[in-house]
Motif scaffolding. Sequence first.
Motif, PDB file in Angstrom:
ATOM      1  N   SER A  26       0.822  -1.205   0.000  1.00 17.57           N
ATOM      2  CA  SER A  26       0.000   0.000   0.000  1.00 17.57           C
ATOM      3  C   SER A  26       0.859   1.259   0.000  1.00 17.57           C
ATOM      4  CB  SER A  26      -0.928  -0.010   1.222  1.00 17.57           C
ATOM      5  OG  SER A  26      -1.868   1.034   1.153  1.00 17.57           O
ATOM      6  N   THR A  27       1.911   1.277   0.822  1.00 15.55           N
ATOM      7  CA  THR A  27       2.722   2.484   0.952  1.00 15.55           C
ATOM      8  C   THR A  27       3.722   2.654  -0.178  1.00 15.55           C
ATOM      9  OG1 THR A  27       4.325   1.316   2.368  1.00 15.55           O
ATOM     10  CG2 THR A  27       2.536   2.511   3.463  1.00 15.55           C
ATOM     11  N   ALA A  28       4.309   1.566  -0.662  1.00 19.25           N
ATOM     12  CA  ALA A  28       5.392   1.670  -1.640  1.00 19.25           C
ATOM     13  C   ALA A  28       4.922   1.547  -3.081  1.00 19.25           C
ATOM     14  CB  ALA A  28       6.457   0.603  -1.361  1.00 19.25           C
ATOM     15  N   PHE A  29       3.735   1.023  -3.309  1.00 25.78           N
ATOM     16  CA  PHE A  29       3.217   0.859  -4.669  1.00 25.78           C
ATOM     17  C   PHE A  29       1.966   1.689  -4.934  1.00 25.78           C
ATOM     18  CE2 PHE A  29       5.865  -2.876  -4.302  1.00 25.78           C
ATOM     19  CZ  PHE A  29       6.344  -3.098  -5.583  1.00 25.78           C
ATOM     20  N   GLU A  30       0.982   1.574  -4.071  1.00 25.74           N
ATOM     21  CA  GLU A  30      -0.317   2.195  -4.329  1.00 25.74           C
ATOM     22  C   GLU A  30      -0.351   3.684  -3.978  1.00 25.74           C
ATOM     23  OE1 GLU A  30      -1.720   0.085  -6.332  1.00 25.74           O
ATOM     24  OE2 GLU A  30      -3.570  -0.418  -5.259  1.00 25.74           O
ATOM     25  N   PHE A  31       0.232   4.071  -2.842  1.00 24.58           N
ATOM     26  CA  PHE A  31       0.078   5.450  -2.359  1.00 24.58           C
ATOM     27  C   PHE A  31       1.373   6.047  -1.798  1.00 24.58           C
ATOM     28  CE2 PHE A  31      -3.973   3.193  -1.539  1.00 24.58           C
ATOM     29  CZ  PHE A  31      -4.847   3.955  -2.304  1.00 24.58           C
ATOM     30  N   PRO A  32       2.500   5.939  -2.470  1.00 27.33           N
ATOM     31  CA  PRO A  32       3.739   6.462  -1.852  1.00 27.33           C
ATOM     32  C   PRO A  32       3.694   7.959  -1.561  1.00 27.33           C
ATOM     33  CG  PRO A  32       4.109   5.858  -4.154  1.00 27.33           C
ATOM     34  CD  PRO A  32       2.772   5.309  -3.774  1.00 27.33           C
ATOM     35  N   ARG A  37       2.841  12.439   2.567  1.00 27.61           N
ATOM     36  CA  ARG A  37       2.145  13.644   3.027  1.00 27.61           C
ATOM     37  C   ARG A  37       1.345  13.357   4.312  1.00 27.61           C
ATOM     38  NH1 ARG A  37       4.843  14.730  -0.778  1.00 27.61           N
ATOM     39  NH2 ARG A  37       6.192  15.038   1.031  1.00 27.61           N
ATOM     40  N   ALA A  38       0.678  12.218   4.351  1.00 26.83           N
ATOM     41  CA  ALA A  38      -0.176  11.911   5.493  1.00 26.83           C
ATOM     42  C   ALA A  38       0.641  11.691   6.759  1.00 26.83           C
ATOM     43  CB  ALA A  38      -1.028  10.678   5.188  1.00 26.83           C
ATOM     44  N   LEU A  39       1.780  11.024   6.652  1.00 24.50           N
ATOM     45  CA  LEU A  39       2.603  10.803   7.839  1.00 24.50           C
ATOM     46  C   LEU A  39       3.278  12.094   8.285  1.00 24.50           C
ATOM     47  CD1 LEU A  39       4.068   7.282   7.024  1.00 24.50           C
ATOM     48  CD2 LEU A  39       2.357   7.871   8.772  1.00 24.50           C
ATOM     49  N   TRP A 125      -6.565  10.875   5.148  1.00 24.90           N
ATOM     50  CA  TRP A 125      -5.987  11.603   4.006  1.00 24.90           C
ATOM     51  C   TRP A 125      -6.296  10.888   2.699  1.00 24.90           C
ATOM     52  CZ3 TRP A 125      -3.037  16.070   3.084  1.00 24.90           C
ATOM     53  CH2 TRP A 125      -2.469  16.136   1.806  1.00 24.90           C
ATOM     54  N   ILE A 126      -6.017   9.591   2.648  1.00 24.44           N
ATOM     55  CA  ILE A 126      -6.183   8.845   1.404  1.00 24.44           C
ATOM     56  C   ILE A 126      -7.650   8.767   1.008  1.00 24.44           C
ATOM     57  CG2 ILE A 126      -5.953   6.542   0.369  1.00 24.44           C
ATOM     58  CD1 ILE A 126      -3.297   6.312   1.964  1.00 24.44           C
ATOM     59  N   ASP A 127      -8.537   8.595   1.961  1.00 25.82           N
ATOM     60  CA  ASP A 127      -9.955   8.581   1.623  1.00 25.82           C
ATOM     61  C   ASP A 127     -10.413   9.919   1.065  1.00 25.82           C
ATOM     62  OD1 ASP A 127     -10.091   5.972   2.390  1.00 25.82           O
ATOM     63  OD2 ASP A 127     -11.396   6.282   4.124  1.00 25.82           O
ATOM     64  N   ALA A 128      -9.757  11.006   1.489  1.00 27.40           N
ATOM     65  CA  ALA A 128     -10.130  12.336   1.000  1.00 27.40           C
ATOM     66  C   ALA A 128      -9.426  12.697  -0.297  1.00 27.40           C
ATOM     67  CB  ALA A 128      -9.819  13.399   2.061  1.00 27.40           C
ATOM     68  N   TYR A 129      -8.162  12.297  -0.465  1.00 22.05           N
ATOM     69  CA  TYR A 129      -7.344  12.809  -1.564  1.00 22.05           C
ATOM     70  C   TYR A 129      -6.699  11.737  -2.440  1.00 22.05           C
ATOM     71  CZ  TYR A 129      -7.628  17.044   1.310  1.00 22.05           C
ATOM     72  OH  TYR A 129      -8.070  18.115   2.047  1.00 22.05           O
ATOM     73  N   GLY A 130      -6.757  10.489  -2.064  1.00 19.17           N
ATOM     74  CA  GLY A 130      -6.087   9.444  -2.823  1.00 19.17           C
ATOM     75  C   GLY A 130      -6.814   9.096  -4.115  1.00 19.17           C
ATOM     76  N   VAL A 239      -5.650  19.098  -4.672  1.00 14.70           N
ATOM     77  CA  VAL A 239      -5.080  17.834  -4.198  1.00 14.70           C
ATOM     78  C   VAL A 239      -5.988  16.672  -4.586  1.00 14.70           C
ATOM     79  CG1 VAL A 239      -4.219  16.575  -2.202  1.00 14.70           C
ATOM     80  CG2 VAL A 239      -3.935  19.051  -2.311  1.00 14.70           C
ATOM     81  N   ARG A 240      -7.295  16.861  -4.503  1.00  9.27           N
ATOM     82  CA  ARG A 240      -8.215  15.803  -4.941  1.00  9.27           C
ATOM     83  C   ARG A 240      -8.085  15.549  -6.440  1.00  9.27           C
ATOM     84  NH1 ARG A 240     -11.788  18.100  -1.016  1.00  9.27           N
ATOM     85  NH2 ARG A 240     -12.658  19.512  -2.564  1.00  9.27           N
ATOM     86  N   THR A 241      -7.877  16.600  -7.209  1.00 11.74           N
ATOM     87  CA  THR A 241      -7.703  16.441  -8.657  1.00 11.74           C
ATOM     88  C   THR A 241      -6.447  15.647  -8.962  1.00 11.74           C
ATOM     89  OG1 THR A 241      -8.871  18.511  -9.107  1.00 11.74           O
ATOM     90  CG2 THR A 241      -7.409  17.681 -10.831  1.00 11.74           C
ATOM     91  N   ARG A 242      -5.387  15.892  -8.200  1.00 13.60           N
ATOM     92  CA  ARG A 242      -4.172  15.098  -8.375  1.00 13.60           C
ATOM     93  C   ARG A 242      -4.480  13.605  -8.210  1.00 13.60           C
ATOM     94  NH1 ARG A 242      -1.630  11.862  -5.404  1.00 13.60           N
ATOM     95  NH2 ARG A 242       0.491  11.241  -6.008  1.00 13.60           N
ATOM     96  N   GLY A 243      -5.277  13.260  -7.197  1.00 11.29           N
ATOM     97  CA  GLY A 243      -5.631  11.870  -6.989  1.00 11.29           C
ATOM     98  C   GLY A 243      -6.392  11.283  -8.164  1.00 11.29           C
ATOM     99  N   ARG A 244      -7.294  12.054  -8.732  1.00 10.44           N
ATOM    100  CA  ARG A 244      -8.056  11.558  -9.886  1.00 10.44           C
ATOM    101  C   ARG A 244      -7.150  11.344 -11.087  1.00 10.44           C
ATOM    102  NH1 ARG A 244     -11.755  15.805  -8.069  1.00 10.44           N
ATOM    103  NH2 ARG A 244     -13.458  14.839  -6.880  1.00 10.44           N
ATOM    104  N   LEU A 245      -6.152  12.199 -11.246  1.00 18.25           N
ATOM    105  CA  LEU A 245      -5.213  12.031 -12.354  1.00 18.25           C
ATOM    106  C   LEU A 245      -4.334  10.805 -12.153  1.00 18.25           C
ATOM    107  CD1 LEU A 245      -4.126  15.751 -12.926  1.00 18.25           C
ATOM    108  CD2 LEU A 245      -5.672  14.374 -14.337  1.00 18.25           C
TER     109      LEU A 245
END
Length: 301
Positions: A26-32, A37-39, A125-130, A239-245
Amino acid sequence: MKRFELLGRIRRLDPVADAREIYRLSTAFEFPWDYTRALELALYRTYAVPSIGRLLARTAELTERTQKRYDDTVLLLDTIVEHGFAAEEGRTAIRRINQMHRSYDIGDDDMRYVLSTFVVVPRRWIDAYGWRRLSRHEVVATTEYYRTLGRHMGIPDIPGTYEEFEALLDAYEEEHFGWDEQARQVSDATLDLMASWYPRPLAPLLRTATLALLDEPLLRAFRYTPPGAATTALVRRAVRTRGRLVRLLPPRRSPHFARQNREIKGYPDGYRVADLGTRPVPGLRGCPVRHRDTSAADAVE
């Protein structure tokens, strides 16, 4: 590999027995980027608890050696993610974390709260912006991962579920968030550090953007003037748009660990895990005090 293929692999693993592997995927592949940012935000939140903020100010690590303290914290935590709890590198990182914490009189309640930020803030964070929300498997695995880390650190009475961690965090912040001048100094130094990673003319803009991502209790605790509603909405929408991209991009085929982040500036020639962190001298910079019995935390050694 298809965009959701790795999520399918995660769901085939056991969220408790395979917690570390799920967390690594999750941390190294899906949401690095999101986990970085979240940590950062998780650690930053802890400054608003005056007992934590004052201690960090007295050590001067986050006001005079901000980049090094940032680097060392990220690299120690990252080592455990990359190598695991049982590997020599992971054991060394945990040992250094424990040695540093034992040098100060840190209460168990504060330690549990800090641990809860690592569990709860990334999920929020991820639920809001990932680019997607965390799956239940990932939430359970993250909880178990940090329960294991907490046990290695000798923290007693660790919450058993994500929901218990979340309730602890919310209640602790409601009770303990408050103004402290020294904590504000630590906060200002951290914001200055984040701005320093980019061209100097962008510093005011970056500070405003960072404040726009903070919630009202944090802004109130540090007595920051909130950005305008339009600015806050714009920043959060960006930031949400970044996640969609990111969702439209091909999935990552190789891991990206935090040690590879451009924000890590202090070790251009590499580092030894055993050399990371602080080695406080009694009577100087915060007057390190030997904590009460730490035999549980010593188990990793």
